[in-house]
Design a protein around this motif. Structure first.
Motif, PDB file in Angstrom:
ATOM      1  N   GLY A   1       0.778  -1.231   0.000  1.00 28.64           N
ATOM      2  CA  GLY A   1       0.000   0.000   0.000  1.00 28.64           C
ATOM      3  C   GLY A   1       0.810   1.280   0.000  1.00 28.64           C
ATOM      4  O   GLY A   1       0.256   2.359  -0.151  1.00 28.64           O
ATOM      5  N   ARG A   2       2.148   1.174   0.169  1.00 29.76           N
ATOM      6  CA  ARG A   2       2.973   2.384   0.148  1.00 29.76           C
ATOM      7  C   ARG A   2       2.912   3.008  -1.242  1.00 29.76           C
ATOM      8  O   ARG A   2       2.916   2.298  -2.252  1.00 29.76           O
ATOM      9  N   PRO A   3       2.851   4.335  -1.332  1.00 24.56           N
ATOM     10  CA  PRO A   3       2.811   4.978  -2.646  1.00 24.56           C
ATOM     11  C   PRO A   3       4.127   4.799  -3.404  1.00 24.56           C
ATOM     12  O   PRO A   3       5.193   4.731  -2.808  1.00 24.56           O
ATOM     13  N   VAL A   4       4.013   4.695  -4.715  1.00 25.09           N
ATOM     14  CA  VAL A   4       5.177   4.619  -5.594  1.00 25.09           C
ATOM     15  C   VAL A   4       5.551   6.047  -5.978  1.00 25.09           C
ATOM     16  O   VAL A   4       4.679   6.851  -6.308  1.00 25.09           O
ATOM     17  N   HIS A   5       6.839   6.367  -5.929  1.00 25.97           N
ATOM     18  CA  HIS A   5       7.286   7.702  -6.318  1.00 25.97           C
ATOM     19  C   HIS A   5       6.985   7.906  -7.805  1.00 25.97           C
ATOM     20  O   HIS A   5       7.241   7.020  -8.630  1.00 25.97           O
ATOM     21  N   PRO A   6       6.447   9.054  -8.200  1.00 23.62           N
ATOM     22  CA  PRO A   6       6.098   9.300  -9.604  1.00 23.62           C
ATOM     23  C   PRO A   6       7.271   9.106 -10.575  1.00 23.62           C
ATOM     24  O   PRO A   6       7.072   8.654 -11.697  1.00 23.62           O
ATOM     25  N   ASP A   7       8.477   9.440 -10.145  1.00 18.40           N
ATOM     26  CA  ASP A   7       9.630   9.257 -11.029  1.00 18.40           C
ATOM     27  C   ASP A   7       9.860   7.789 -11.368  1.00 18.40           C
ATOM     28  O   ASP A   7      10.362   7.464 -12.442  1.00 18.40           O
ATOM     29  N   THR A   8       9.490   6.898 -10.473  1.00 16.06           N
ATOM     30  CA  THR A   8       9.638   5.465 -10.730  1.00 16.06           C
ATOM     31  C   THR A   8       8.784   5.049 -11.914  1.00 16.06           C
ATOM     32  O   THR A   8       9.236   4.330 -12.808  1.00 16.06           O
ATOM     33  N   ILE A   9       7.555   5.521 -11.946  1.00 16.20           N
ATOM     34  CA  ILE A   9       6.649   5.186 -13.045  1.00 16.20           C
ATOM     35  C   ILE A   9       7.140   5.820 -14.342  1.00 16.20           C
ATOM     36  O   ILE A   9       7.152   5.180 -15.393  1.00 16.20           O
TER      37      ILE A   9
ATOM     38  N   LEU B   1      10.550   1.442 -21.374  1.00 17.87           N
ATOM     39  CA  LEU B   1       9.744   0.676 -22.316  1.00 17.87           C
ATOM     40  C   LEU B   1       9.708   1.345 -23.682  1.00 17.87           C
ATOM     41  O   LEU B   1       9.824   0.687 -24.711  1.00 17.87           O
ATOM     42  N   VAL B   2       9.545   2.660 -23.688  1.00 21.58           N
ATOM     43  CA  VAL B   2       9.471   3.400 -24.951  1.00 21.58           C
ATOM     44  C   VAL B   2      10.812   3.382 -25.675  1.00 21.58           C
ATOM     45  O   VAL B   2      10.866   3.290 -26.895  1.00 21.58           O
ATOM     46  N   ASP B   3      11.902   3.420 -24.923  1.00 23.50           N
ATOM     47  CA  ASP B   3      13.233   3.474 -25.526  1.00 23.50           C
ATOM     48  C   ASP B   3      13.790   2.113 -25.922  1.00 23.50           C
ATOM     49  O   ASP B   3      14.887   2.034 -26.465  1.00 23.50           O
ATOM     50  N   ARG B   4      13.048   1.024 -25.689  1.00 25.44           N
ATOM     51  CA  ARG B   4      13.513  -0.308 -26.065  1.00 25.44           C
ATOM     52  C   ARG B   4      13.726  -0.390 -27.569  1.00 25.44           C
ATOM     53  O   ARG B   4      12.939   0.160 -28.346  1.00 25.44           O
ATOM     54  N   PRO B   5      14.781  -1.098 -27.976  1.00 24.33           N
ATOM     55  CA  PRO B   5      14.985  -1.310 -29.418  1.00 24.33           C
ATOM     56  C   PRO B   5      13.770  -2.016 -30.022  1.00 24.33           C
ATOM     57  O   PRO B   5      13.215  -2.934 -29.428  1.00 24.33           O
ATOM     58  N   GLY B   6      13.353  -1.544 -31.155  1.00 19.93           N
ATOM     59  CA  GLY B   6      12.212  -2.139 -31.835  1.00 19.93           C
ATOM     60  C   GLY B   6      10.876  -1.550 -31.434  1.00 19.93           C
ATOM     61  O   GLY B   6       9.855  -1.870 -32.017  1.00 19.93           O
ATOM     62  N   SER B   7      10.860  -0.682 -30.427  1.00 22.63           N
ATOM     63  CA  SER B   7       9.611  -0.060 -30.011  1.00 22.63           C
ATOM     64  C   SER B   7       9.270   1.064 -30.980  1.00 22.63           C
ATOM     65  O   SER B   7      10.090   1.927 -31.265  1.00 22.63           O
ATOM     66  N   SER B   8       8.043   1.034 -31.486  1.00 24.53           N
ATOM     67  CA  SER B   8       7.624   2.096 -32.404  1.00 24.53           C
ATOM     68  C   SER B   8       6.992   3.253 -31.648  1.00 24.53           C
ATOM     69  O   SER B   8       6.712   4.294 -32.215  1.00 24.53           O
ATOM     70  N   ALA B   9       6.760   3.053 -30.351  1.00 22.76           N
ATOM     71  CA  ALA B   9       6.120   4.091 -29.552  1.00 22.76           C
ATOM     72  C   ALA B   9       7.156   5.058 -29.011  1.00 22.76           C
ATOM     73  O   ALA B   9       8.254   4.681 -28.654  1.00 22.76           O
ATOM     74  N   SER B  10       6.812   6.303 -28.983  1.00 26.26           N
ATOM     75  CA  SER B  10       7.649   7.331 -28.383  1.00 26.26           C
ATOM     76  C   SER B  10       6.740   8.474 -27.986  1.00 26.26           C
ATOM     77  O   SER B  10       6.058   9.056 -28.819  1.00 26.26           O
TER      78      SER B  10
END
Length: 64
Positions: free
Chosen positions: A25-33, A40-49
């Motif tokens: 239940g502890r909050p996740v720091h926004p920078d972590t997300i 994920l976006v910077d992964r090789p082969g990712s077309s999303a940016s």
């Protein structure tokens, strides 16, 4: 699932009412997300940016 986690942690569960939190239940720091999203976006082969600040689909956003 949330009820199961609450029961597993008992009185030590922190009910933060947040969508993104640790299993106890502890909050996740926004920078972590943000960092996870960017990896994920910077992964090789990712077309999303996209910029996490404004959602602009650009290679690098200048909003910072």
């Amino acid at each position: 699932m949330l009820d199961t986690e609450r029961e597993a942690f008992g009185n030590s569960y922190r009910d933060s009412w947040l969508l993104a939190c640790h299993p106890d239940g502890r909050p996740v720091h926004p920078d972590t997300i943000t960092n996870r999203f960017n990896r994920l976006v910077d992964r090789p082969g990712s077309s999303a940016s996209a910029c996490t600040m404004c959602g602009t689909p650009t290679p690098r956003c200048l909003s910072l």
